[in-house]
Design an enzyme around this catalytic site. Sequence first.
Site, mmCIF file in Angstrom:
data_model
loop_
_atom_site.group_PDB
_atom_site.id
_atom_site.type_symbol
_atom_site.label_atom_id
_atom_site.label_comp_id
_atom_site.label_asym_id
_atom_site.label_seq_id
_atom_site.Cartn_x
_atom_site.Cartn_y
_atom_site.Cartn_z
ATOM 1 N N ASP A 1 -34.349 -23.946 -14.318
ATOM 2 C CA ASP A 1 -33.106 -24.400 -14.923
ATOM 3 C C ASP A 1 -33.396 -25.513 -15.926
ATOM 4 O OD1 ASP A 1 -30.414 -24.367 -15.348
ATOM 5 O OD2 ASP A 1 -29.860 -24.737 -13.267
ATOM 6 N N ARG B 1 -32.080 -17.510 -20.411
ATOM 7 C CA ARG B 1 -30.651 -17.499 -20.108
ATOM 8 C C ARG B 1 -29.973 -18.451 -21.081
ATOM 9 N NH1 ARG B 1 -29.803 -19.011 -14.374
ATOM 10 N NH2 ARG B 1 -29.803 -21.217 -14.924
#
Length: 302
Positions: free
Chosen positions: A130, A180
């Site tokens: 992330d 992403r």
Amino acid sequence: MLGYFFRSLADNRVARAIVAGNPLGRKLSKRFVAGETLDQAISASRQLAGQRMKIALAFLGEHVEEEAAAREATDMYIAAARAVRSAGLPAYLSPKLTQLGLDIDEEFCRGQLRLILEVCAEEDVFLRVDMEGSPYTETTLKIIEDLHAHFPKLGTVLQAYLKRTKDDLERLLGQEIPVRIVKGAYNELAAIAYQSQDEVEASYRSLVERCLGSGVPCAVATHNDGLIAHARQFAMSREVPLENFEFQMLYGIRRSEQDKLAAEGFNVRVYLPFGPQWFPYFMRRLGERPANAIFLLKNLFR
């Protein structure tokens, strides 16, 4: 303004004590957090898999200050990789680097991530690191680039509101590193980040188009109807194979839209957070959902 206020509380210890110690705060947090244990997260993952959803498992926690805490997070992700494979779940892992000790020492953090990746390779589980606030962007990208050469089932996240992201995307796509795309949930200065919604959404659309057209697997992470529709239309017009991209949404948000996309044949992955360190994540989610934030503020001290 309300969103900024709640995001600013994410690292506030007084606010954490008030909300985490209040039954209403803990109850409302369960809408966005699957539980505090791995068993609870696996149980929630099974339910989602039964609804044709894929899962991104995230053990909550960030900015750890002691190596013991980083090793605890590493052990949790190793256990999660094995649990995912054992249960046959369509899930991958999504850790943060400050949770693995990046604030302590970069090489220590790399070592912790490598330990997780070695188990992921054994279990055939993908891992997507992330992305955190802008002070960590460059270091995160360098670590991903270095380790991706040895662990190809490794990807990361780019934030559309950062002005540097267009160049970062080209950098990652050139190495076939899966990405992403998110809008971004941290408070950033105007010098480095777009401030208006129109600018952020324009950046997002451009980045998604580049991703979808690249042939590198990508994830479109948004709850915005217009951005979802744009990605769908672009993917269909370019005949992008369904296996090359997926829509991603957060656990507990827009469940009906998740079901709709899955019913239409799109790959949908739910970001499923768990763990006792849920407060910062919860504050950022409240910052994005004014109705829940107002409800909490009205009732917190009753």
